[in-house]
Enzyme design. Structure first.
Site: not given
Ligand code: FAD
Ligand code: NAD
Length: 480
Positions: A61, A195, A197, A199, A284, A335, A459
């Site tokens: 973000k 992808g 999706g 990301i 992604s 998250a 408004h």
């Molecule tokens: P994580 O955040 O993955 O945290 C898990 C933690 O556990 C990590 O720190 C890892 O190091 C630790 N861990 C793993 N295994 C072990 C172990 N065996 N022992 C100790 N520690 C361990 N979601 C949103 O809601 N809004 C968004 O805008 C959004 N944007 C995103 C953008 C990107 C680029 C990505 C990749 C994801 C985004 N997400 C977003 C998804 C969001 O980041 C995840 O849904 C969220 O972080 C999941 O939280 P979690 O606590 O389940 O896991």
């Molecule tokens: P995603 O599931 O959103 O999208 C993945 C996309 O890749 C899908 O459309 C899928 O059909 C496509 N795909 C899969 N295999 C492929 C291939 N071989 N060739 C071409 N396309 C292929 O997953 P993401 O974008 O990687 O994000 C991961 C997760 O992180 C999401 O599930 C989302 O919940 C979370 N996230 C959330 C936010 C947000 O809330 N704003 C932002 C970023 C990520």
């Protein structure tokens, strides 16, 4: 020496885990959180916040905002009569700002741990066994050192990692997942994304705004399959026609070759075969749950068919007093979903009525325009044979949107034809991420469209479009 003992032990310090730990501590439990050393702060110390704070929600973000400002200065200022010549983007400064935000927020979580007297254990957590009422978990540090700690309750919150594809090696320099894509040191001339999706669209937008020629290859024939069809249509038009993102749906990648100069992806589309040449590539294609090394087999912790930890509606696993939350279990990888589950589990451990309403979890995609929704889509309602009424109002009819110079999109409300209860709200437009909160509150309180229609909205605000959409459900909008 006796092992350290806790009431609650959380494995993983991301949004699911750190929130669970804070709530457990608030409820009076002695609490510890194990966080692997995946992320380190500038001093080399373990960082909390997981994917979200380190390489996910927050850094993406920050870059989205910087790139949006650059885009506005380059293209949108002019309509206000502002001339901004030779607008340039210093990518390292942009990335540094993002890194500083991450450092600030992750340090903040550490501060919250101190305030709540939560013990932070750095290392990889792994189930080792059970003795009497205590689960035993080994904590192994990067240096190989290991200790065993014990707890009555264990909450697994190990999150997820990016899925990679066979034959496409991610080095996070040229071929990147989310980690590398958030830290590119310059704007790539040609950026390929696999992808379309969340990301792919968010990070594709960042680099497109900064000047990359972005091409996204998506395997599925549908665009944003989980969104409402009206939203999908508007988003497709805006991203591809107005913003120039090239998105190819139904693309099957057949080979990827990397040379010193570029990356070449061969793909099939319809009856043709094509080649995409790019300078950087983002992969992604979804995320996989983190269960490797967790020692599930040591204690018989059950996984589902997709490798996620199996849980019931209350995030209980098949093992007594072992719980799991966040990306490592079923449900959307968001998250806020993980955080709510963390709170629920801590409260259930305390004997309270913890609860997550999975029907009112909001979804947001931070593109421009933003996309946000809660509840059912029109496709779902049709499939479930639920009769509904629709109110849809464009931002074009809203004075505030016009004043802001950003009128793309609309608010669409779906309400039960018989009871008027709100079943789903879908927004595409500026600030959709904030506007959706009203719909979430309304649905959580079981509101009908008429309730929103009778609420006084300030408004001029964008929220008036939500008001008008509710009025439109009853075919009586006042300003459209
Ligand atoms: P994580 O955040 O993955 O945290 C898990 C933690 O556990 C990590 O720190 C890892 O190091 C630790 N861990 C793993 N295994 C072990 C172990 N065996 N022992 C100790 N520690 C361990 N979601 C949103 O809601 N809004 C968004 O805008 C959004 N944007 C995103 C953008 C990107 C680029 C990505 C990749 C994801 C985004 N997400 C977003 C998804 C969001 O980041 C995840 O849904 C969220 O972080 C999941 O939280 P979690 O606590 O389940 O896991
Ligand atoms: P995603 O599931 O959103 O999208 C993945 C996309 O890749 C899908 O459309 C899928 O059909 C496509 N795909 C899969 N295999 C492929 C291939 N071989 N060739 C071409 N396309 C292929 O997953 P993401 O974008 O990687 O994000 C991961 C997760 O992180 C999401 O599930 C989302 O919940 C979370 N996230 C959330 C936010 C947000 O809330 N704003 C932002 C970023 C990520």
């Amino acid at each position: 020496m006796a092992n350290k003992q806790f009431d609650v032990l959380v494995i993983g310090g991301g949004p699911g885990g750190y929130v669970a730990a804070i709530r457990a501590a608030q409820l009076g439990f002695s609490t510890a959180c194990i966080e692997s050393e995946s992320y380190a702060d500038p001093k080399g110390e373990v960082r909390l916040g997981g994917t979200c704070l380190n390489v996910g929600c927050i850094p993406s973000k920050a870059l989205l905002r910087s790139s949006e400002l650059y885009d506005e200065a380059s293209h949108a200022f002019v309509m206000h009569g502002i001339t901004a010549e030779s607008v340039t983007m210093d990518v390292p400064s942009m990335v540094r700002r993002k890194d500083n935000i991450v450092t600030q927020l992750t340090a903040g979580i550490k501060g919250l741990f101190k305030k709540n007297k939560i013990t932070l254990l750095a290392g990889l957590g792994s189930f080792a066994g059970r003795e009497n009422e205590f689960w035993q978990v080994a904590v192994t540090g990067k240096d190989g050192g290991s200790e065993v700690v014990e707890a009555k309750h264990v909450i697994v919150a190990t999150g997820s990692s990016p899925r990679h594809l066979d034959g496409i090696p991610v080095d996070n320099k040229t071929i990147c997942d989310n980690v590398g894509a958030l830290s590119l040191d310059a704007v790539p001339k040609r950026l390929g994304v696999i992808g379309a999706g969340v990301i792919g669209l968010e990070l594709g937008s960042v680099w497109k705004r900064l000047g990359s020629d972005v091409t996204i290859l998506e395997a599925l024939p549908d665009f944003l399959a989980g969104a409402d069809p009206a939203i999908t249509k508007e988003a497709w038009k805006t991203f591809t026609q107005k913003q120039g993102l090239k998105i190819h749906l139904g693309a099957k990648i057949t080979s990827v070759k990397q040379t010193k100069k570029s990356i070449k992806l061969d793909y099939e589309l319809g009856d043709g075969t094509f080649t995409l040449e790019c300078d950087k590539l983002i992969v992604s294609v979804g995320r996989v749950p983190n269960t490797a090394g967790l020692g599930c087999d040591n204690v018989g912790l059950k996984l589902d068919e997709r490798g996620r930890i199996e849980v019931n509606d209350h995030c209980q696993t098949n093992l007594e007093n072992v719980w799991a939350v966040g990306d490592v279990i079923r449900g959307p990888m968001l998250a806020h979903k993980g955080m709510e589950e963390g709170v629920m589990v801590a409260e259930l451990i305390a004997g309270q009525a913890g609860h997550v309403n999975y029907d009112t979890i909001p979804y947001v995609i931070y593109t421009h325009p933003e996309i946000a929704w809660v509840g059912k889509t029109e496709t779902q309602l049709k499939n479930e044979a639920i009769e509904y009424r629709t109110g849809q109002i464009p931002f074009m009819a809203n004075g505030r949107a016009l004043g802001q110079g950003d009128t793309t999109g609309f608010v669409k409300m779906l309400a039960c034809a018989k009871t008027d209860r709100i079943l789903g709200v879908h927004v595409i437009g500026v600030n959709a991420s904030e506007l959706i909160a009203e719909a979430v509150v309304a649905m959580e309180f079981g509101a009908v469209a008429e309730d929103i229609a009778r609420i006084c909205h300030a408004h001029p605000t964008l929220s008036e479009v939500m008001h008008e959409a509710a009025l439109a459900v009853d075919k009586r909008p006042l300003h459209f």
